[in-house]
Design an enzyme around this catalytic site. Structure first.
Site, PDB file in Angstrom:
ATOM      1  N   ASP A 444     -13.168   7.130   5.037  1.00  0.00           N
ATOM      2  CA  ASP A 444     -13.799   6.863   4.206  1.00  0.00           C
ATOM      3  C   ASP A 444     -15.316   6.156   3.385  1.00  0.00           C
ATOM      4  OD1 ASP A 444     -14.564   7.973   1.580  1.00  0.00           O
ATOM      5  OD2 ASP A 444     -12.570   7.876   0.317  1.00  0.00           O
ATOM      6  N   GLU A 447     -20.901   5.041   3.758  1.00  0.00           N
ATOM      7  CA  GLU A 447     -22.152   5.324   4.472  1.00  0.00           C
ATOM      8  C   GLU A 447     -22.719   4.097   4.311  1.00  0.00           C
ATOM      9  OE1 GLU A 447     -19.824   8.128   2.662  1.00  0.00           O
ATOM     10  OE2 GLU A 447     -20.045   6.263   1.406  1.00  0.00           O
ATOM     11  N   ASP A 523     -16.833  12.830  -3.230  1.00  0.00           N
ATOM     12  CA  ASP A 523     -16.281  13.220  -4.592  1.00  0.00           C
ATOM     13  C   ASP A 523     -16.320  14.599  -5.989  1.00  0.00           C
ATOM     14  OD1 ASP A 523     -14.613  10.881  -3.907  1.00  0.00           O
ATOM     15  OD2 ASP A 523     -15.994  10.031  -4.929  1.00  0.00           O
TER      16      ASP A 523
END
Length: 791
Positions: A444, A447, A523
């Site tokens: 998670d 990025e 999300d």
């Protein structure tokens, strides 16, 4: 500190939705000042185009075409793929390619073309290069699928810094665009600008939000003339401008569709693959790597939540599933199980014996899966930080200082996964996760994310990366950060548990990420638009070579109504990754929290998912072998059908099933677009003929699912008296009169590395009897598995 305490101390620890706080504002200003100091300002530029052709040099598979101000290397590979690169750009080095590029086709020849241009002629494709640098890709019959206009560069006058470039392509007027990674507004991509920059959308997103966590310069283009994939192998920040064509526009002439790619630096190089959708995806994964095969348990239902908070709560949830007769394969622990949100730690107060808990759950058939974030708290005494600092593992700025950002633990540093030594160091850290009893991981925040109230929530663009020895800055490394983290984790797990297939899925990635695992929606906001976006993401990512994915069932945020949760749950049961998940401040996602009616219908969906377990295993194995996604657009087998190309509210699950989820509130009947052939409603047995549209019942108890006539589908046998499924059997839907059918079966060989045999079955009608035979190299034989005819 658990997640609830984190929410109460946002002013100190950061931001949940990117809201301004003292530390995140300070971090954002530090990022901006670093870029102002270390990133050269772009000054005056001069534009350049190739100019007129000057000559050509034949080479293996094609050759070099020289122009007044540029040169183009173009060749056709064995298998028919086309590569071209401008100004010396070669296929490697590349983070997308799985290994060495395919060999040039020795039979492909470079020869003069009309009007002073050149062309490369091969058995499967012809590539024409005009005298001013346009590149056309055509079928052997001469049908042009893609025409790249001469590129344009903008180069700094002083010679410093990278050259920007733009490449515009034309496609057929009837063409439809798909791909570009995970796009919530897809799977068909309308006119618009799509940014190539992996982005955290600040805690929630819907169909109108772009970009998201996974962007790829990968386009799949479907037209009457054929299907092709174009991949611009460049990880720099950029954007793609799409405009669909128009037939009969302007005095009866077609206006072609256009795609313009604009990059802020890096090489101008491209791969094009053409053929049927199945052939294109096979070629794409042959080029970029076959998808990792998940362990069999990862194809079952999974449950997650940010905020379980304690071992007792985990036990309560698992017991809730068991007491209500709901299957469960895995439970995921989010950041609240860490000590102060520090990666590779455990909060011993809330989870005093995590290995014991994992062993206890595994005895019940439930695996534990751990979140792993890349951000490491910059705190001496933190074991991960100390070992990384000693190894020089963290991203640095131009002065050689560690780049710092804000994430869940507070002030953090970030490993440079583009350095092989750092990848090996990071992979070794997963030993701690395995020792805690975890069976898999989900990456998670990769990025990567550094919380900021303004600007991009990531590292400074000027941050320095190894880029596997080439060196460069974050403008080039950002989009491959999640991909290289996946490589580090996957290889680490393979070294630590060589006899087991790793289970890994990642929020961020790039072309080739399927080599290391899958992904999920991230999300996605709770609401009917979020439900629709969930399907778009799975289908679009599958067309980019990432077959294993799924949404946060119920949405990550908010409180779904019972109807919305149920419809999301029914869709999730037919997607590769079937996982509920929610934020700490969102409503519950356990099926029994929505009332007895929803619980009963959710149990039906869960049991059907379990019954189809052998079919999902077959699809996973076939994805590994061929690159074909589990969930496919309904036009997969008939891309020439324009009505199917525009259908976005249903999908094929493999070749045999068509799933039509309910995506709007209050729907109890819905229209379903059928591909050609006969299809059976699996609930009623009613047969329908395609192509065309039918209106089907969609009561709250189920969503429409249709089986292709003649399909042979491996399923688990009927439920026994103890509620357990029986062994694998073949479910057969009768072929239409005068037609035949069949199917492939790959049996579960365990979670190791043995790849079992692909069994081929054929079905036909003999009078009123359905005959099923196994097709072998030596002829046909009766099937070993039990056969049950439906419909």
């Amino acid at each position: 500190m658990d997640g609830r305490e984190l929410l109460r101390s946002m002013k100190d620890a950061g931001s949940v939705r990117g809201m301004p706080t003292v530390r995140t504002v300070r971090s954002a200003w530090r990022r901006r000042r670093t870029d102002e100091r270390d990133l050269p300002a772009r000054g005056a530029e001069r534009a350049r185009v190739p100019g007129p052709v000057r000559g050509a040099e034949p080479l293996a598979g094609g050759g070099i075409v020289r122009f007044a101000r540029a040169e183009l290397r173009v060749w056709v590979a064995v298998g028919g793929g086309v590569f071209w690169g401008w100004d010396g750009a070669e296929p490697t080095p590349s983070y997308a390619l799985a290994g060495d590029p395919p060999e040039p086709d020795p039979r492909a020849l470079l020869e003069p073309d009309k009007d002073g241009g050149w062309r490369v002629v091969s058995e499967r494709v012809t590539v024409a290069v005009s005298r001013h640098g346009a590149v056309e890709v055509a079928t052997p019959g001469g049908v042009v699928l893609r025409r790249e206009l001469p590129p344009r560069w903008w180069e700094p006058v002083d010679g410093g810094g990278p050259a920007r470039w733009a490449q515009r392509a034309e496609v057929a007027a009837d063409a439809r665009f798909f791909g570009l990674g995970g796009r919530a507004s897809g799977p068909r991509l309308r006119d618009g600008v799509y940014r190539l920059w992996n982005t955290d959308p600040r805690g929630r997103f819907g169909p109108g939000d772009d970009p998201l966590y996974i962007t790829m310069p990968v386009q799949l283009v479907v037209a009457d003339a054929g299907t092709h994939l174009a991949f611009y192998d460049n990880s720099w920040v950029g954007r793609v401008i799409l405009k669909e064509g128009e037939e009969g526009a302007g005095s009866g002439h077609d206006r072609p569709g256009t795609s313009e790619v604009r990059m802020d630096g890096g090489p101008l190089r491209c791969w094009v693959l053409l053929g049927t959708p199945a052939r294109v995806l096979h070629g794409w994964t042959a080029l970029t790597g076959l998808p990792a095969l998940p362990p069999s348990w990862a194809l079952g239902p999974q449950h997650a939540r940010w905020g379980f908070g304690s071992a007792d709560e985990v036990r309560r949830i698992v017991s809730g599933y068991r007491e209500r007769g709901l299957p469960l394969s895995a439970l995921h622990l989010d950041i609240d199980h860490y000590d102060g949100h520090r990666v590779f730690t455990v909060d011993r107060r809330r989870f005093p014996d995590l290995p014991g808990l994992a062993e206890e759950l595994r005895a019940e058939g439930v695996r534990l899966v751990s979140i792993v974030d890349p951000a490491v708290k910059a705190e001496p005494g933190n074991e991960t930080y100390d070992s990384g600092a000693a190894a020089g593992a963290f991203v640095r700025d131009a002065r050689g200082d560690d780049v710092r950002g804000e994430a869940w633990p507070g002030e953090c540093v970030y490993p440079d996964f583009t350095d092989p030594a750092v990848r090996e160091w990071w992979g070794s850290l997963y030993e701690e996760r395995l020792a805690q009893g975890f069976s898999g991981v989900w990456h998670d925040m990769n990025e990567p994310v550094s919380f900021a109230p303004f600007g991009d929530m990531t590292l400074p663009l000027s941050a320095r990366h190894a880029l596997d020895g080439r060196g460069g800055d974050h403008r080039e490394a950002h989009n491959v950060y999640g991909l290289t983290m996946g490589l580090a984790g996957y290889e680490g797990l393979r070294r630590l548990r060589p006899d087991e297939r790793p289970f890994l899925f990642s929020r961020s990635g790039w072309a080739g990420m399927q080599r290391y695992g899958g992904t999920w929606s991230g999300d996605v906001e709770t609401g009917w638009p979020g439900l629709r976006a969930s399907l778009s993401l799975v289908l679009g990512l599958g067309l980019c070579g990432v077959p294993y994915s799924g949404p946060d069932v119920g949405g990550f945020t908010g409180n779904p109504s019972p109807e919305l949760f149920l419809r999301w749950y029914q869709l999730g049961a037919y997607l590769p990754l079937f996982r509920t998940h929610a934020a700490i401040d969102a409503g519950r996602r356990e099926p029994w929290e929505f009332g007895d009616e929803v619980l009963g219908y959710a149990r039906t969906a869960l049991l059907e998912r379990e019954r189809l377990g052998p079919y999902f295993m077959t699809l996973a194995q076939l994805a590994r072998l061929t690159g074909a996604p589990y969930a496919r657009p309904v036009w997969w087998g008939a891309p020439e059908d324009r009505a199917l190309r525009d259908c976005e509210d249903a999908f094929l699950l493999g070749d045999s099933l068509l799933v039509a989820p309910v995506l709007e509130a209050g729907t109890e009947r819905r229209a379903v677009r059928l591909p050609r052939g006969r299809w059976y409603d699996t609930a009623t047995g009613t047969a329908y003929e395609g192509p065309g549209q039918v209106l089907l019942d969609a009561p709250r108890s189920r969503i429409p699912v249709l089986a292709r006539a003649g399909s042979v589908i491996p399923v688990r046998g009927g439920v026994g008296g103890d509620g357990a499924f029986g062994g694998v059997e073949l479910e057969v839907w009768p072929p239409a009169p005068g037609r035949t059918g069949g199917g492939l079966v790959v049996r579960d060989a365990g979670d190791g590395w043995v790849y079992p045999e692909v069994e081929r079955y054929a079905s036909r009608l003999v009078g009123d009897e359905v005959v099923v035979e196994r097709v072998t190299d030596d002829g046909v034989v009766p099937p070993e598995l039990p056969v049950r005819v439906r419909g």
